[in-house]
Design a protein around this motif. Sequence first.
Motif, PDB file in Angstrom:
ATOM      1  N   THR A  27       0.836  -1.185   0.000  1.00  0.00           N
ATOM      2  CA  THR A  27       0.000   0.000   0.000  1.00  0.00           C
ATOM      3  C   THR A  27       0.877   1.244   0.000  1.00  0.00           C
ATOM      4  O   THR A  27       1.844   1.326   0.761  1.00  0.00           O
ATOM      5  N   GLN A  44      -7.059  11.794   5.812  1.00  0.00           N
ATOM      6  CA  GLN A  44      -7.052  10.990   7.038  1.00  0.00           C
ATOM      7  C   GLN A  44      -8.300  11.266   7.867  1.00  0.00           C
ATOM      8  O   GLN A  44      -8.894  10.352   8.441  1.00  0.00           O
ATOM      9  N   ALA A  72      -5.546   2.238   4.815  1.00  0.00           N
ATOM     10  CA  ALA A  72      -4.440   2.065   5.761  1.00  0.00           C
ATOM     11  C   ALA A  72      -4.710   2.821   7.060  1.00  0.00           C
ATOM     12  O   ALA A  72      -4.138   2.506   8.104  1.00  0.00           O
ATOM     13  N   HIS A  73      -5.623   3.803   7.012  1.00  0.00           N
ATOM     14  CA  HIS A  73      -5.968   4.583   8.200  1.00  0.00           C
ATOM     15  C   HIS A  73      -7.255   4.074   8.860  1.00  0.00           C
ATOM     16  O   HIS A  73      -7.744   4.701   9.798  1.00  0.00           O
ATOM     17  N   THR A  75      -7.561   1.335  10.625  1.00  0.00           N
ATOM     18  CA  THR A  75      -7.036   0.235  11.424  1.00  0.00           C
ATOM     19  C   THR A  75      -8.075  -0.228  12.448  1.00  0.00           C
ATOM     20  O   THR A  75      -8.816   0.573  13.003  1.00  0.00           O
ATOM     21  N   GLY A  76      -8.122  -1.515  12.642  1.00  0.00           N
ATOM     22  CA  GLY A  76      -9.043  -2.095  13.611  1.00  0.00           C
ATOM     23  C   GLY A  76     -10.429  -2.362  13.069  1.00  0.00           C
ATOM     24  O   GLY A  76     -11.234  -3.009  13.733  1.00  0.00           O
ATOM     25  N   ASP A  77     -10.736  -1.892  11.877  1.00  0.00           N
ATOM     26  CA  ASP A  77     -12.058  -2.114  11.279  1.00  0.00           C
ATOM     27  C   ASP A  77     -12.079  -3.427  10.507  1.00  0.00           C
ATOM     28  O   ASP A  77     -11.097  -3.792   9.865  1.00  0.00           O
ATOM     29  N   ASP A  91      -2.671  -4.498   3.489  1.00  0.00           N
ATOM     30  CA  ASP A  91      -1.619  -4.900   4.411  1.00  0.00           C
ATOM     31  C   ASP A  91      -2.141  -4.958   5.841  1.00  0.00           C
ATOM     32  O   ASP A  91      -2.537  -3.946   6.403  1.00  0.00           O
ATOM     33  N   GLY A  92      -2.159  -6.157   6.418  1.00  0.00           N
ATOM     34  CA  GLY A  92      -2.469  -6.320   7.832  1.00  0.00           C
ATOM     35  C   GLY A  92      -3.875  -5.983   8.263  1.00  0.00           C
ATOM     36  O   GLY A  92      -4.113  -5.734   9.437  1.00  0.00           O
ATOM     37  N   HIS A  93      -4.837  -5.948   7.384  1.00  0.00           N
ATOM     38  CA  HIS A  93      -6.217  -5.630   7.752  1.00  0.00           C
ATOM     39  C   HIS A  93      -6.995  -6.881   8.135  1.00  0.00           C
ATOM     40  O   HIS A  93      -6.710  -7.970   7.656  1.00  0.00           O
ATOM     41  N   HIS A  94      -7.987  -6.668   8.979  1.00  0.00           N
ATOM     42  CA  HIS A  94      -8.979  -7.714   9.237  1.00  0.00           C
ATOM     43  C   HIS A  94      -9.976  -7.611   8.092  1.00  0.00           C
ATOM     44  O   HIS A  94     -10.863  -6.758   8.107  1.00  0.00           O
TER      45      HIS A  94
END
Length: 193
Positions: A27, A44, A72-73, A75-77, A91-94
């Motif tokens: 990303t 953002q 990328a912003h 996060t946690g969603d 990258d690294g998302h749920h």
Amino acid sequence: GSRLCAVVDPVAVGGTALAIRRHRRRTLPITAFTERDDVAALLQHVVAARCNVLVSGATSSGKTSLVGALLAHATGDRLVVCEDTAELALDGHHAVRLEARPATADGPAAVDLARLVRTALRLRPDRLVVGEFRGVEVLAAVEAMNTGHDGSLSTCHANGALDALGRMETLLMQAAPTWPLPAIRRQVTRSLD
């Protein structure tokens, strides 16, 4: 991770032609899309405020890359992503990723983007992401954005923001031909931030 399109004789009159589209594996940051700190901060904020966003532009202008930078912003969603062809780098998302499928000769039926969007709503997304508005899937997505699925994102091929809204109207007219134009316009304006 790449997409291949090939055309051969007799369709390709001048001879076989190939096009390979390579997708980014990572990303890009929001700063790759603007040099202005105030614009990066605004983007953002749009994500943090859970605005529904439609990114428009020409072919290969970076629409999907910008959506990836915005996500990328987030996060946690929990993301539920619906795409015709999986292209979005997450990258690294749920994330639950859904990809459309054409019908095959040996029996499995097609699973189109509209069906994926309807299914995605049953998967409890914090954010719904539709790779691109191109057809009747826009109806399910717009209805989702109007029923509490804030923070949704999608892309649309268009020359500018007003053209993108017009394209959404046209797609909605095709998906819901009995709806009057004023109702379609209300749906669009209530769906997107």
